[in-house]
Design a protein around this motif. Structure first.
Motif, PDB file in Angstrom:
ATOM      1  N   UNK A 175      -7.542   1.685  11.648  1.00 35.42           N
ATOM      2  CA  UNK A 175      -6.880   0.899  11.011  1.00 35.42           C
ATOM      3  C   UNK A 175      -6.950  -0.636   9.935  1.00 35.42           C
ATOM      4  N   UNK A 176      -7.231  -1.677   9.295  1.00 34.60           N
ATOM      5  CA  UNK A 176      -7.232  -3.006   9.336  1.00 34.60           C
ATOM      6  C   UNK A 176      -6.325  -3.074   8.286  1.00 34.60           C
ATOM      7  N   UNK A 177      -5.011  -3.940   8.999  1.00 34.35           N
ATOM      8  CA  UNK A 177      -4.326  -3.807   8.405  1.00 34.35           C
ATOM      9  C   UNK A 177      -3.411  -4.519   7.280  1.00 34.35           C
ATOM     10  N   UNK A 178      -5.207  -5.504   6.606  1.00 33.27           N
ATOM     11  CA  UNK A 178      -5.752  -6.387   4.836  1.00 33.27           C
ATOM     12  C   UNK A 178      -4.467  -5.844   3.985  1.00 33.27           C
ATOM     13  N   UNK A 179      -5.867  -4.235   4.447  1.00 31.74           N
ATOM     14  CA  UNK A 179      -5.413  -3.176   3.152  1.00 31.74           C
ATOM     15  C   UNK A 179      -3.918  -3.146   2.991  1.00 31.74           C
ATOM     16  N   UNK A 180      -3.472  -2.540   4.615  1.00 30.84           N
ATOM     17  CA  UNK A 180      -1.738  -2.333   4.064  1.00 30.84           C
ATOM     18  C   UNK A 180      -1.174  -2.999   3.400  1.00 30.84           C
ATOM     19  N   UNK A 181      -1.369  -4.496   3.786  1.00 27.13           N
ATOM     20  CA  UNK A 181      -0.750  -5.498   3.067  1.00 27.13           C
ATOM     21  C   UNK A 181      -0.849  -5.749   1.808  1.00 27.13           C
ATOM     22  N   UNK A 182      -2.232  -5.131   0.943  1.00 32.01           N
ATOM     23  CA  UNK A 182      -2.615  -5.189  -0.496  1.00 32.01           C
ATOM     24  C   UNK A 182      -2.760  -3.953  -1.194  1.00 32.01           C
ATOM     25  N   UNK A 183      -1.868  -3.216  -0.276  1.00 34.47           N
ATOM     26  CA  UNK A 183      -1.501  -1.369  -0.876  1.00 34.47           C
ATOM     27  C   UNK A 183      -2.696  -0.944  -1.496  1.00 34.47           C
ATOM     28  N   UNK A 184      -3.182  -1.065  -0.583  1.00 36.66           N
ATOM     29  CA  UNK A 184      -4.881   0.182  -0.684  1.00 36.66           C
ATOM     30  C   UNK A 184      -5.057   1.252   0.440  1.00 36.66           C
ATOM     31  N   UNK A 185      -3.319   1.006   1.513  1.00 33.20           N
ATOM     32  CA  UNK A 185      -4.047   2.259   1.751  1.00 33.20           C
ATOM     33  C   UNK A 185      -4.880   2.262   3.407  1.00 33.20           C
ATOM     34  N   UNK A 186      -5.477   3.515   4.215  1.00 32.06           N
ATOM     35  CA  UNK A 186      -5.652   3.422   5.333  1.00 32.06           C
ATOM     36  C   UNK A 186      -7.043   2.918   5.383  1.00 32.06           C
ATOM     37  N   UNK A 187      -7.996   2.095   5.690  1.00 32.58           N
ATOM     38  CA  UNK A 187      -9.090   1.838   6.079  1.00 32.58           C
ATOM     39  C   UNK A 187      -9.691   1.605   7.126  1.00 32.58           C
ATOM     40  N   UNK A 188     -10.434   1.955   7.336  1.00 28.42           N
ATOM     41  CA  UNK A 188     -10.751   1.718   9.377  1.00 28.42           C
ATOM     42  C   UNK A 188     -12.283   1.243   9.312  1.00 28.42           C
TER      43      UNK A 188
END
Length: 833
Positions: free
Chosen positions: A496-509
């Motif tokens: 999982x790529x952490x930046x997407x979590x900080x942007x509220x975009x959910x889990x992106x691998x």
């Protein structure tokens, strides 16, 4: 008791180059606190407070730190891991008597009660501690000019008391720079008209077995900023199996502190040694209990300078701590002085990574066979060499620092910081393995920082590796060889790529590592560094648009500028990876204008700052890297006869196309736009890093002189003078009028210490020396007056906060030396290993 007259063993400190206030050193009144130090920006980031002093110990050997209040509080003895805490029984003390009156003090301020264990009460309550300085009265001075620090004690003892502390950090010396040893040279002088009886004490805790992770999973979690961290639970306080015994070697009397041993030796296992010269009058206490009041050691010491002279080698059980001590006694006649060397050494040779993976530290190459290697039994041998050679080591340190210290045209804060920023090579979680086939000086790595705990982040070392290149060039080559091996490798593991979590975009691998992509880093301490790269998962580093360029530029830089001369073999080793990296990066040229396009998600060193389309930062680096790649290809064909004509045609074509479009897409008449598609109206401070590198390396400039000067003028006015009046340094990106695009922005509103030093070097290269020194002076002032010394952060802000301390990029200050003088004249750096 040994008596010393005017013809005593040694002289005073004056004239031997020891750091003092006003001698290109950082100094502070002994034990004086900070009123308003910088505080951490994110709660999850490390902030141990401002009481940090210079680290002691060789690169990759682990290090200890003695603070400006005399306490030993930094313990980086497990490769890549951090533990901060005061062990009060690890300390020096001095007894003094003039025949009528006597006094004794531990040579540190009184330790605080451990807030996590208030029931334990006051530590070592029987001891008398040295008084701290106040705003009105100074009781001493701490000064540091890495790798030497000095402490002077004033106004408490009748004797004049000072201490130099250092390790053999010697440019171009790939043996002694790795040693796990700290030398403390105490100078005692009697300025009175009566004899003084003196006794100097060193006490040390047996900590063998402490510095290893007891959590076998080393579980990875994510911070509030989206970056990964692993669980670290050291075995602090473990005492089972500890045993302390007297040891004597030619030239040495001391105590060995040993512990339990597995077969093969496990991480953290081995031994310590405290020792002094054998011609001195020495008492040794092999075992005393540091968990109580400390009276068993302190009462006889405070009475007459004696300690129990005993060799108790009983092994400890659980919750049964053992400290050892030695005391050197002497009588100084009026006017006499003496130098007393005390050495602390350790032999903890194993660094463990993922389950079943381990490495030996570099110093084990020199203490091998039955007495060393991976046996962890060489602490006394290391101490003996230190006691034999410390004068030579100190002289070599003075010799290599001399060319810098004599440059009166360089501001003194810059000269100071040039040396002190080297601290990170020892305490930045540095890893230096034993030599092996293909790695003649071992493999080397320094963490990006303790919060971002992965080795040799390539975008960060583009700036921060100038020091390594100029002083230990073979270590710089070792790092770049490791990247050359990693570029062709692949790892399809999804993360999982952490930046997407900080942007509220959910889990992106994304896959961990794609073949041909230049890795961001060489891995982390809790995995298999050098094998499992791209540890960070905050962004998908396979998409970054600066890493390939960073790599090629560093390879050519090392070939061109290494003080021990051009190395064609090194260049040939790195060439296949370099051309593969550039070819991979070219695939991101989505519109075939010759320039790779940024993708919208942050995909470069400013990894919280989205760029879209061609960007000034990545585009300039790309053009400079193409010039460097072309130069490498031509050099290999000319000198080694390799047929690189196909690669030269390809690179030349890309270069022609890129140059034709860079200014067309990005020049706005005054400076270069941050990118071609986002429309972000800011002046980016580091927009022309690629042009700086090209000019530094003698390659064709990326942009015309007049446009570079115009852009630098805009940066100075908007991001330096327009941000906090220039008192903090250069902010990463502001509007042309100096106002922020987003008052709550992260990277644009931060002053990045390493970027500032690199930018200052660019100004210097372009003939704007006054601006270069103004920027450098502002940043150095914030770091060294704000309690950030020896833990320099990546970033500071206008609200007195910092982020990511112990940061690698800050060693970019050595880029100023590279642009300022013939730095190849530094003695020792040109040596071959």
């Amino acid at each position: 008791m040994a008596r010393f007259g005017l013809s005593a063993l040694t002289s005073l400190l004056k004239g031997n180059g020891a750091p003092t206030a006003g001698s290109s050193s950082w100094s502070r009144p002994f034990g004086l606190g900070w009123e308003q130090p910088y505080m951490v920006r994110y709660a999850s980031n490390l902030d141990d407070g401002p009481n940090h002093g210079m680290p002691l110990g060789g690169f990759g050997a682990g290090c200890i730190g003695r603070a400006p209040d005399g306490s030993f509080n930094l313990w980086h003895l497990d490769g890549g891991e951090h533990w901060f805490g005061n062990l009060p029984d690890c300390q020096f003390a001095l007894f003094e008597s003039d025949g009528d009156q006597s006094r004794a003090h531990a040579l540190a301020v009184k330790p605080e009660v451990d807030a996590s264990r208030p029931a334990a009460g006051e530590p070592l309550s029987a001891w008398s501690w040295y008084p701290a300085s106040s705003d009105k009265e100074r009781t001493g001075t701490y000064a540091a000019r890495y790798p030497i620090s000095s402490t002077q004690y004033t106004g408490v003892f009748q004797a004049e008391v000072s201490c130099e502390a250092f390790s053999p950090i010697l440019p171009g010396d790939y043996q002694r720079t790795s040693y796990p040893v700290a030398v403390f040279v105490w100078t005692l002088t009697n300025p009175t008209n009566r004899p003084l009886d003196l006794s100097l004490l060193l006490s040390w805790r047996n900590t063998t077995g402490w510095f290893t992770n007891t959590d076998p999973s080393a579980a990875v979690t994510f911070r509030d900023d989206g970056s990964p961290e692993h669980n670290y639970v050291p075995a602090i306080g473990r005492s089972k199996g500890h045993r302390n015994t007297w040891v004597e070697h030619p030239g040495l009397k001391g105590v060995l502190l040993d512990g339990e041993r597995a077969t093969p030796l496990a991480e953290g296992q081995g031994q310590w040694c405290i020792a002094t010269a054998d011609h001195l009058e020495v008492q040794r206490c092999s075992r005393w209990d540091p968990s109580g009041s400390g009276a068993e050691l302190w009462e006889p010491f405070a009475r007459d300078g004696s300690i129990p002279d005993s060799n108790n080698d009983r092994r400890s059980g659980d919750s049964d701590p053992a400290s050892a001590a030695l005391a050197v006694k002497c009588c100084l006649e009026p006017g006499a002085s003496i130098e007393i060397p005390l050495v602390i050494s350790w032999d903890l040779p194993v660094t463990a990574f993922a389950t079943g993976s381990r490495a030996l530290r570099r110093y084990s190459d020199f203490f091998g066979g039955e007495a060393g290697g991976d046996s962890g039994t060489s602490a006394a041998a290391i101490a003996a060499e230190a006691l034999r050679d410390w004068r030579d080591w100190r002289a070599q340190i003075e010799a290599w620092q001399k060319p810098v210290l004599e440059r009166s045209d360089l501001p003194e804060p810059l000269r100071m910081a040039l040396f002190n920023e080297l601290y990170d090579l020892a305490s930045g979680g540095s890893l230096w393995t034993a030599a092996a086939a293909g790695d003649p000086v071992g493999q080397f790595g320094v963490l990006e920082c303790l919060d971002y705990a992965w080795y040799e982040s390539l975008d960060v070392r583009l700036y921060g590796s100038f020091a390594l290149l100029q002083l230990w060039p073979e270590l710089d080559k070792a790092v770049l060889r490791s990247f050359a091996r990693a570029i062709p490798a692949a790892d399809a593991t999804l993360r999982p790529i952490g930046w997407y979590f900080t942007q509220g975009k959910g889990r992106v691998e994304a896959a961990r590592k794609l073949a041909g992509a230049t890795p961001h880093d060489l891995g982390a301490p809790n995995e298999r560094p050098f094998e499992a790269t791209n540890y960070t998962a905050y962004q998908d580093c396979n998409l970054w648009k600066d890493l390939a360029s960073d790599y090629v530029l560093q390879v050519w830089r090392t070939f061109k500028l290494a003080p021990n001369g051009p190395d064609l073999g090194f260049l040939a080793e790195c060439w296949p990876a370099a051309i593969q990296a550039l070819t991979y990066l070219k695939t991101f040229d989505v519109n075939n204008d010759g320039l790779p396009d940024n993708g919208g998600a942050p995909d470069q060193t400013f990894d919280d700052w989205p760029l879209k389309g061609v960007s000034a930062y990545c585009g300039a680096l790309w053009i400079a890297a193409l010039e460097a790649g072309l130069a490498i290809a031509q050099q290999l064909q000319l000198e080694l006869g390799l047929d690189t004509s196909g690669e030269q045609r390809q690179l030349g074509g890309w270069l022609e196309q890129s140059r034709a479009n860079f200014d067309l897409l990005l020049w706005n008449g005054e400076f270069y736009k941050i990118d071609a598609e986002s429309g972000t109206p800011v002046v980016m401070a580091d927009q022309l890093c690629g042009d700086f590198y090209a000019r530094l390396l003698g390659l064709p400039a990326v942009v015309a002189d007049e446009r570079a000067s115009s852009a630098l003028k805009a940066i100075k006015e908007s991001c330096f003078e327009g941000f906090q009046g220039g008192r903090l340094g250069v902010a990463n990106g502001l509007r042309r009028d100096g106002t922020p695009l987003d008052p709550n922005g992260t990277h644009p509103l931060e002053v990045w210490t390493g970027i500032n030093f690199g930018l200052a070097a660019y100004y210097r290269l372009m003939g704007e020396t006054s601006t270069a020194f103004a920027i450098t002076g502002a940043v150095v002032e914030q770091v060294y007056s704000g309690g950030l010394q020896f833990r320099t952060p990546e970033a500071i802000t206008g609200v007195n906060t910092f982020r990511a301390c112990h940061y690698l990029r800050a060693m970019a200050i050595w880029a100023l030396w590279a642009t300022h003088t013939n730095w190849q004249a530094i003695p020792g750096a040109e040596r071959q290993p």
